[in-house]
Design a protein around this motif. Sequence first.
Motif, mmCIF file in Angstrom:
data_model
loop_
_atom_site.group_PDB
_atom_site.id
_atom_site.type_symbol
_atom_site.label_atom_id
_atom_site.label_comp_id
_atom_site.label_asym_id
_atom_site.label_seq_id
_atom_site.Cartn_x
_atom_site.Cartn_y
_atom_site.Cartn_z
ATOM 1 N N ALA A 118 -91.131 29.896 -126.769
ATOM 2 C CA ALA A 118 -90.051 29.968 -127.342
ATOM 3 C C ALA A 118 -89.887 30.336 -128.783
ATOM 4 O O ALA A 118 -89.140 31.265 -129.225
ATOM 5 C CB ALA A 118 -89.269 28.458 -127.147
ATOM 6 N N LEU A 121 -90.513 34.305 -128.414
ATOM 7 C CA LEU A 121 -89.435 35.197 -127.915
ATOM 8 C C LEU A 121 -88.293 35.043 -129.031
ATOM 9 O O LEU A 121 -87.700 35.813 -129.425
ATOM 10 C CB LEU A 121 -88.545 34.434 -126.761
ATOM 11 C CG LEU A 121 -89.330 34.386 -125.580
ATOM 12 C CD1 LEU A 121 -89.054 33.704 -124.278
ATOM 13 C CD2 LEU A 121 -89.560 35.869 -125.011
ATOM 14 N N LEU A 122 -87.956 33.684 -129.836
ATOM 15 C CA LEU A 122 -86.838 33.845 -130.820
ATOM 16 C C LEU A 122 -87.444 34.698 -131.939
ATOM 17 O O LEU A 122 -86.743 35.157 -132.467
ATOM 18 C CB LEU A 122 -86.900 32.201 -131.289
ATOM 19 C CG LEU A 122 -85.763 31.453 -130.352
ATOM 20 C CD1 LEU A 122 -85.864 29.961 -130.973
ATOM 21 C CD2 LEU A 122 -84.328 31.990 -130.402
ATOM 22 N N LEU A 566 -85.350 36.068 -123.254
ATOM 23 C CA LEU A 566 -84.906 34.920 -124.012
ATOM 24 C C LEU A 566 -83.879 33.923 -123.087
ATOM 25 O O LEU A 566 -84.008 32.770 -122.909
ATOM 26 C CB LEU A 566 -84.290 35.235 -125.480
ATOM 27 C CG LEU A 566 -83.675 33.991 -126.326
ATOM 28 C CD1 LEU A 566 -84.902 32.925 -126.616
ATOM 29 C CD2 LEU A 566 -82.923 34.616 -127.603
ATOM 30 N N TRP A 569 -85.721 32.232 -120.470
ATOM 31 C CA TRP A 569 -86.498 31.159 -120.854
ATOM 32 C C TRP A 569 -85.325 29.930 -121.191
ATOM 33 O O TRP A 569 -85.682 28.701 -121.131
ATOM 34 C CB TRP A 569 -87.049 31.246 -122.176
ATOM 35 C CG TRP A 569 -88.182 30.349 -122.446
ATOM 36 C CD1 TRP A 569 -88.107 29.521 -123.387
ATOM 37 C CD2 TRP A 569 -89.311 30.353 -121.812
ATOM 38 N NE1 TRP A 569 -89.171 28.667 -123.558
ATOM 39 C CE2 TRP A 569 -90.075 29.061 -122.505
ATOM 40 C CE3 TRP A 569 -90.109 30.955 -120.936
ATOM 41 C CZ2 TRP A 569 -91.362 28.497 -122.029
ATOM 42 C CZ3 TRP A 569 -91.288 30.620 -120.319
ATOM 43 C CH2 TRP A 569 -92.204 29.232 -120.930
#
Length: 638
Positions: A118, A121-122, A566, A569
């Motif tokens: 995470a 991706l962020l 994202l 996810w």
Amino acid sequence: MDALIPASTPGPRRTAAGFALRDLFAVVFAGIALWALTSYPLGRYWSLLAASGYVLALRRWPRAWLPAMLAVLPVLDFAPFSGWFFFDEFDLLVLLTLAGLLWRRPCSEKSYLFSVPAQCLLGGFVVSVAVSVLIACYPYPAWDANAFSNYYSPYNALRVGKGVLYAILLLPFLRDALQQNAVKTYRAMAFGMVIGTLAAAAVVIWERLSFPGLWNFNSGYRVVGPFSGMHTGGAYVEAYFATAMPFVLWWTLKSRRWLHRGFGAAVFVIGCYAMLVTYARGGYVALVLAMLILLLSLLFRRSAFFRRPHLRGALIALLLLVGAGWFGLRDTPMEYRFSIVQKDVAKRTAHWAKVLDIMGKDAYTQALGMGLGSLPYAYYRHSGTDILSSYNFAGEAGHQFLLLSGGDPLYFEQIVDVRGGQDYRLDLTLMGRSDDAELLIPVCRKWMLYSTACSWNRLPVGDTGGEWKKYSLNVSTRRFREQAWHAWPTAKLSLLNLNENTRVAIAHVSLLSADGKELIQNGDFKQGMDHWFFAADNHLPWHFKNLFLQVFFEQGWLGLGLFLALLLWVVRGLWQRYRENSFPFPPIAAALAAFLTVGLVDSLFDFPRMSLLFYMLVACVLLRPRSATAAEGKTAQD
């Protein structure tokens, strides 16, 4: 940001240097807010007093920031009055919130974290947004009167990108709130959405009372509510209601007191009415889908959240929604709007094709995009046979004036306090450089897009030979009919140039009442856009009409790929947290589905507070208890 720390590492030790850095950022944010407040055009001293009161309240009740921000997110927007739309009242609130929270010491425990995937991706998506901002702003022109007053400015990227920036800056405080008490934080968040829905619906009711009438469903009037971003069209009002209403219903069903349930039910009914009068097909579909997801998740989720009364309440709400939809479709303009879906789909796909054609075909642009907020100017430059209007400020001998270029209707306007059945004197100082240059000055009852009871005034300016000329004319408001005591319609004076390939320069505007009172503020444009705003009839040049197309155009294949990854996810996170008792899966899943459904037919990231709302919901999904992120990391390693 200290929210983005690996699940496998302990929380960082707080040092004196760390606290000093927090205090420094707090001073910076507070200083920016104070500087903006000192030049705020509406009630400067009252605004300073309100800001001080908010910061003091935040120090007393630090957990109140989240529900307070969500409560005012749709309504703290006075751009039609102030003229501030690059930096507005909600921006001030965010800066004051950051300053107030940074001055407090953070929670030392790190029990809620992002998993490593995470974080990647962020982080990757935020870098893509930052690169897109830099691309759009290049070659970084000087900050003049046009830099932060026009969507054609390269610095429109800063306006569009601040939603993501605010979400990143607020993440540590969202995490701290979850660590202290996740259940109370989620419930406070839902309560903030309830109050926000009520406030936004109240503005919609005012708009209906003041213009078409509360129960007039045949006028074709589509409300915009408190969302100033809809001055160029868009879908923000329906997107907000579709996103917020699942929280309203969830909060109502979870309430144990009958008073709270009654209040929540009333807000839900009012919200349904507000959504109904948007006459937005995408909004209708999104809200029904959100309610179905909420209902099914309550039905199949075996957790402490599930109760038989919850199911009954959700079924009643769904039936109410279907009934309202049937009423909204029967013998009203909405029935016609659904009958022309095929025609509108063709029009929208043609617009998407044109947007893709405008985008550069080189590998660099395809990979990284055209830049955030770049569509309005790119569309203006490649408009082809469509002649688009524009406005900008220019200077001459130390005096600033307004230039209006002719084309599609663009209303440069100001809200004025005129009464019905009166005569006013309008004085203007103008200059034209072509024989067919002329200026239209309608004075109408108008909120954002729809005008009624207009007094149209036409000035044939012509070629003034490079000299300024003064004009005076009488403006009558005898077409303004008397309103009921509960209706307070706004009136606007607009400046409009419809003649293609002409420009009219405006140095001064004055509107005097019979007793000599000046009704125009900033009539010499010395303060730029202060008190002035604009609206456009042609909405396509300002919007992508698809959220995913927006991400691709602005951030290229790289940004779109990261955004889609994202989202996948987030879906994975929702699936994993489906049975987590402390996590409000039903409203968050329903809200995200509603937002993305509206995003299929409109570009919601144009309006920063909508992107902030979306990424806050994403963060709620991805911020998970340490045990869950540790287990996830171990699974990934295995």
